[in-house]
Design a protein around this motif. Structure first.
Motif, PDB file in Angstrom:
ATOM      1  N   ASP A  22       0.847  -1.192   0.000  1.00 14.79           N
ATOM      2  CA  ASP A  22       0.000   0.000   0.000  1.00 14.79           C
ATOM      3  C   ASP A  22       0.880   1.239   0.000  1.00 14.79           C
ATOM      4  OD1 ASP A  22      -2.727  -1.061   0.298  1.00 14.79           O
ATOM      5  OD2 ASP A  22      -2.041  -1.782   2.235  1.00 14.79           O
ATOM      6  N   VAL A  23       0.543   2.204  -0.848  1.00 14.96           N
ATOM      7  CA  VAL A  23       1.269   3.469  -0.868  1.00 14.96           C
ATOM      8  C   VAL A  23       0.275   4.613  -1.015  1.00 14.96           C
ATOM      9  CG1 VAL A  23       3.373   2.467  -1.849  1.00 14.96           C
ATOM     10  CG2 VAL A  23       1.622   3.401  -3.388  1.00 14.96           C
ATOM     11  N   THR A  24       0.696   5.798  -0.632  1.00 10.38           N
ATOM     12  CA  THR A  24      -0.073   7.016  -0.887  1.00 10.38           C
ATOM     13  C   THR A  24       0.869   8.084  -1.418  1.00 10.38           C
ATOM     14  OG1 THR A  24       0.196   7.783   1.399  1.00 10.38           O
ATOM     15  CG2 THR A  24      -1.819   6.538   0.878  1.00 10.38           C
ATOM     16  N   PHE A  25       0.326   8.986  -2.202  1.00  7.39           N
ATOM     17  CA  PHE A  25       1.100  10.105  -2.731  1.00  7.39           C
ATOM     18  C   PHE A  25       0.136  11.235  -3.049  1.00  7.39           C
ATOM     19  CE2 PHE A  25       0.050   7.058  -6.013  1.00  7.39           C
ATOM     20  CZ  PHE A  25      -0.408   7.813  -7.089  1.00  7.39           C
ATOM     21  N   GLN A  26       0.669  12.426  -3.190  1.00 11.83           N
ATOM     22  CA  GLN A  26      -0.170  13.613  -3.331  1.00 11.83           C
ATOM     23  C   GLN A  26      -0.024  14.219  -4.730  1.00 11.83           C
ATOM     24  OE1 GLN A  26      -0.760  16.288   0.147  1.00 11.83           O
ATOM     25  NE2 GLN A  26       0.149  17.865  -1.147  1.00 11.83           N
ATOM     26  N   ASN A  27      -1.145  14.670  -5.295  1.00  9.30           N
ATOM     27  CA  ASN A  27      -1.052  15.391  -6.564  1.00  9.30           C
ATOM     28  C   ASN A  27      -0.929  16.889  -6.299  1.00  9.30           C
ATOM     29  OD1 ASN A  27      -3.646  16.520  -6.180  1.00  9.30           O
ATOM     30  ND2 ASN A  27      -4.637  15.140  -7.628  1.00  9.30           N
ATOM     31  N   ARG A  28      -0.779  17.695  -7.339  1.00 13.35           N
ATOM     32  CA  ARG A  28      -0.498  19.109  -7.128  1.00 13.35           C
ATOM     33  C   ARG A  28      -1.725  19.899  -6.693  1.00 13.35           C
ATOM     34  NH1 ARG A  28      -1.416  22.439 -11.770  1.00 13.35           N
ATOM     35  NH2 ARG A  28      -2.224  21.233 -13.515  1.00 13.35           N
ATOM     36  N   PHE A  29      -2.899  19.274  -6.703  1.00 11.23           N
ATOM     37  CA  PHE A  29      -4.091  19.904  -6.163  1.00 11.23           C
ATOM     38  C   PHE A  29      -4.284  19.600  -4.681  1.00 11.23           C
ATOM     39  CE2 PHE A  29      -5.246  19.395 -10.735  1.00 11.23           C
ATOM     40  CZ  PHE A  29      -5.406  20.731 -11.046  1.00 11.23           C
ATOM     41  N   GLY A  30      -3.442  18.720  -4.148  1.00 17.40           N
ATOM     42  CA  GLY A  30      -3.524  18.384  -2.736  1.00 17.40           C
ATOM     43  C   GLY A  30      -4.302  17.127  -2.425  1.00 17.40           C
ATOM     44  N   PHE A  31      -4.857  16.458  -3.441  1.00 19.88           N
ATOM     45  CA  PHE A  31      -5.525  15.181  -3.197  1.00 19.88           C
ATOM     46  C   PHE A  31      -4.473  14.122  -2.879  1.00 19.88           C
ATOM     47  CE2 PHE A  31      -8.664  17.404  -5.749  1.00 19.88           C
ATOM     48  CZ  PHE A  31      -9.857  17.041  -5.158  1.00 19.88           C
ATOM     49  N   VAL A  32      -4.793  13.240  -1.939  1.00 16.98           N
ATOM     50  CA  VAL A  32      -3.907  12.139  -1.583  1.00 16.98           C
ATOM     51  C   VAL A  32      -4.419  10.885  -2.282  1.00 16.98           C
ATOM     52  CG1 VAL A  32      -2.984  10.721   0.276  1.00 16.98           C
ATOM     53  CG2 VAL A  32      -3.325  13.183   0.627  1.00 16.98           C
ATOM     54  N   LEU A  33      -3.592  10.344  -3.158  1.00 19.92           N
ATOM     55  CA  LEU A  33      -3.987   9.183  -3.944  1.00 19.92           C
ATOM     56  C   LEU A  33      -3.496   7.908  -3.279  1.00 19.92           C
ATOM     57  CD1 LEU A  33      -4.059  11.633  -6.002  1.00 19.92           C
ATOM     58  CD2 LEU A  33      -3.829   9.894  -7.762  1.00 19.92           C
ATOM     59  N   VAL A 112       3.608   9.527 -11.706  1.00 23.01           N
ATOM     60  CA  VAL A 112       4.977   9.568 -12.226  1.00 23.01           C
ATOM     61  C   VAL A 112       5.905  10.190 -11.180  1.00 23.01           C
ATOM     62  CG1 VAL A 112       6.483  10.580 -13.984  1.00 23.01           C
ATOM     63  CG2 VAL A 112       4.271   9.603 -14.643  1.00 23.01           C
ATOM     64  N   ASP A 113       5.463  11.300 -10.545  1.00 21.64           N
ATOM     65  CA  ASP A 113       6.255  11.895  -9.460  1.00 21.64           C
ATOM     66  C   ASP A 113       6.657  10.828  -8.449  1.00 21.64           C
ATOM     67  OD1 ASP A 113       5.739  14.418 -10.561  1.00 21.64           O
ATOM     68  OD2 ASP A 113       4.198  14.925  -9.086  1.00 21.64           O
ATOM     69  N   PHE A 114       5.639  10.086  -7.998  1.00 27.58           N
ATOM     70  CA  PHE A 114       5.855   9.125  -6.913  1.00 27.58           C
ATOM     71  C   PHE A 114       6.770   7.990  -7.344  1.00 27.58           C
ATOM     72  CE2 PHE A 114       4.787   5.114  -4.855  1.00 27.58           C
ATOM     73  CZ  PHE A 114       5.044   5.428  -3.532  1.00 27.58           C
ATOM     74  N   ILE A 115       6.476   7.382  -8.474  1.00 23.10           N
ATOM     75  CA  ILE A 115       7.246   6.199  -8.852  1.00 23.10           C
ATOM     76  C   ILE A 115       8.685   6.580  -9.207  1.00 23.10           C
ATOM     77  CG2 ILE A 115       6.873   6.002 -11.370  1.00 23.10           C
ATOM     78  CD1 ILE A 115       5.966   3.039 -10.714  1.00 23.10           C
ATOM     79  N   GLY A 116       8.862   7.794  -9.731  1.00 21.18           N
ATOM     80  CA  GLY A 116      10.202   8.246 -10.059  1.00 21.18           C
ATOM     81  C   GLY A 116      11.049   8.583  -8.849  1.00 21.18           C
ATOM     82  N   MET A 117      10.432   8.681  -7.676  1.00 19.87           N
ATOM     83  CA  MET A 117      11.159   8.930  -6.436  1.00 19.87           C
ATOM     84  C   MET A 117      11.670   7.652  -5.789  1.00 19.87           C
ATOM     85  SD  MET A 117      11.309  12.206  -5.888  1.00 19.87           S
ATOM     86  CE  MET A 117      11.587  12.364  -4.112  1.00 19.87           C
ATOM     87  N   GLN A 118      11.280   6.492  -6.313  1.00 18.52           N
ATOM     88  CA  GLN A 118      11.754   5.228  -5.755  1.00 18.52           C
ATOM     89  C   GLN A 118      13.181   4.988  -6.235  1.00 18.52           C
ATOM     90  OE1 GLN A 118       9.478   4.171  -3.493  1.00 18.52           O
ATOM     91  NE2 GLN A 118       8.388   5.948  -4.351  1.00 18.52           N
TER      92      GLN A 118
END
Length: 337
Positions: A22-33, A112-118
């Motif tokens: 399980d993972v979570t990440f945030q988009n530039r509108f502030g929603f947590v996906l 893409v932001d999130f996966i590219g940070m791994q």
């Protein structure tokens, strides 16, 4: 070490040899996906892997088709991320199941932001895949996001076109004008009652051009004379792949969801994806086939169109003998290098 998903409710056969978390990440509108991050089979620390972000179908959740695609491509050597769109599934949003072409497109770039940070992902080898209605959004995302080096769709479905022109293009200008009146009244209703009523995202009309308001996308019981498309969706969302968090399994979208799709043309810039490659996959018998073919015509080379023989739209959600995973694998391996 395998990481278990808490309260695992995936509706497909799970491969216990795939490390998923399980993972979570945030988009530039502030929603947590919310997402499920899959590591490739035989993952080795220190390696840098190609990665693919995956979402769809429209109204589905990561425990359904996008998770199946993610697991299968992880079995074939990719890091993959299946995620719920903003306001849906386990992703955040005080107003639930409110579709947005802008936010849903942004969600792919946030993935893409999130996966590219791994640290085990090569940022120069990131692809994206959208299923059904999220196929139109992933193409839109790739048009602006040059970090997406290769993009694919499966049974691509243009949500703006289907909402405002009808899936077969039969919605009249008169009906479109009536729909705008309908949505305006719905907004007054929601404002007066401080609520967001649910309704159809593709507004149907009766023989007198009167809107038909529905509170569930699919019926609880399938009529004997149901059309083939409804029948296919019912058997997937209500039976073999039912999930309580899926809009299509268990309810409807917020009734005003079509509002922003009226002014947001999802296809207008997709020719700008080139020279990055695009793969469009659809079914020979898919009711959405003409949309995939139209998108293919909008695109510039390099591009490829694959039509799966005898496959319907819903077949390519989960039918492993029909989904062309060999083609998806070769496309991404050939272009994420």
């Amino acid at each position: 070490m395998m990481t278990k998903i808490l309260n695992d409710t995936r509706v497909f056969a799970v491969n216990p040899n795939i490390d998923v978390q399980d993972v979570t990440f945030q988009n530039r509108f502030g929603f947590v996906l919310a997402g499920h991050l899959y590591k490739p089979l035989n993952f080795e620390e220190g390696n840098k892997y190609a990665a693919i972000v995956i979402s769809g179908p429209f109204g589905a959740v990561k425990e359904q088709s996008s998770g199946l695609y993610s697991q299968t491509l992880a079995e074939r050597g990719f890091v993959t991320l299946a995620f719920d769109q903003s306001t849906t599934g386990e992703s955040s949003g005080n107003v639930r199941n409110m579709a947005s072409p802008d936010i849903f497109t942004e969600d792919f770039s946030a993935a893409v932001d999130f996966i590219g940070m791994q640290d085990y992902v090569n940022r120069e080898k990131i692809g994206a895949l959208g299923i059904c209605g999220l196929g139109s959004h992933v193409l839109t995302a790739a048009a602006i996001d040059k970090r997406i080096k290769a993009v694919a769709t499966s049974v691509m479905y243009d949500m703006g076109e289907s909402m405002w022109q009808g899936i077969d293009g039969s919605k009249t200008l008169k009906q479109q004008d009536i729909e705008r009146d309908y949505l305006a009244e719905q907004r007054w209703h929601d404002a007066e009652n401080n609520t967001h009523e649910v309704g159809p995202h593709e507004l149907p009309f009766d023989e007198n051009d009167q809107p038909i308001h529905l509170t569930s996308i699919l019926p609880d019981k399938l009529d004997e004379d149901a059309d083939p498309v409804t029948t296919d969706f019912f058997h997937y969302y209500k039976e073999r792949a039912f999930h309580p968090r899926s809009v299509n399994s268990n309810g409807a979208w917020a009734a005003t969801s079509p509002w922003s799709y009226y002014n947001f043309s999802l296809q207008q810039k997709i020719s700008e994806i080139a020279p990055r490659p695009t793969l469009i996959v659809t079914g020979e018998k898919a009711h959405s086939r003409h949309m995939a073919e139209k998108s293919y015509e909008y695109l510039h080379e390099p591009k490829e169109l694959v039509i799966v023989p005898n496959a319907t739209h819903v077949d390519l959600y989960d039918q492993m003998t029909l989904i062309p995973f060999d083609k998806f694998e070769s496309f991404f391996k050939g272009n994420l290098k």
